[in-house]
Enzyme design. Sequence first.
Site, PDB file in Angstrom:
ATOM      1  N   HIS A   1       0.815  -1.213   0.000  1.00 48.10           N
ATOM      2  CA  HIS A   1       0.000   0.000   0.000  1.00 48.10           C
ATOM      3  C   HIS A   1       0.853   1.269   0.000  1.00 48.10           C
ATOM      4  CE1 HIS A   1      -4.041   1.280  -0.114  1.00 48.10           C
ATOM      5  NE2 HIS A   1      -4.246   1.563   1.151  1.00 48.10           N
TER       6      HIS A   1
ATOM      7  N   ASN B   1      -6.137   7.073   3.930  1.00 43.68           N
ATOM      8  CA  ASN B   1      -7.549   7.369   3.723  1.00 43.68           C
ATOM      9  C   ASN B   1      -7.905   8.843   3.861  1.00 43.68           C
ATOM     10  OD1 ASN B   1      -7.659   4.635   3.472  1.00 43.68           O
ATOM     11  ND2 ASN B   1      -9.023   4.273   5.205  1.00 43.68           N
TER      12      ASN B   1
END
Length: 226
Positions: free
Chosen positions: A35, A82
Amino acid sequence: MLRRLSTNCFTSNPSVPWLFVGLGNPGDKFKGTRHNIGFEMIDAFADSLGISLTNLHSKALFGQGFVGSFPVFLAKPQTYMNLSGQSIGPLAAYYKLPLNRVMVFHDDMELPCGILRLQEKGGHGSHHGLKSVIDSFRRNREFARLRIGIGRPPGQMDPKAFLLQKFNTLARERIDAALKEGADVLKLIPSDGVTECARWFNREQKYKHIRSSTTFKVEIMDNHLT
């Protein structure tokens, strides 16, 4: 204090900077995970240009320099993935940059590991970091991306767990090669533009995948025979 750009800047003006942003999660816990490949790409690009990302600006590690005669800003949001838009939106607004001067690097499970794809615009594809960026631009999707393939999780593995794992040896080799390829093509973006670079680069990456798949199958056969 960083210089604020004039409101008279237009995208046709070569003096208008480019903002390149790598998405990831801050902290040693996430270093080297799938990620965080956006962070790795911005680091590779920064290293190739001799730019240090040591300043803190709009909740991001930030650096600036030049690609030839073109000014560039490089950033790594420190907000966690996020919430990436909480950094990128204010950063682009601070310099009054049009969205076609913004490029975001991010991981992509829809592409095979080590395959890169330049894209002028698009949706978020359930990527929460990209969704946050789009939201910060008032749902405007007209910014470029460098998609970095990390492959799909094996079997029934939870995608979230897959994203937070580190690469195995073979995948790491492919990613390291991709980082160099990405840094090289990114140097051409300010002068040649995303459309032109994507035209030939995406084709080369597609053929690289075909070659990689063939090589991988040969490796499996060799391992089986031995």
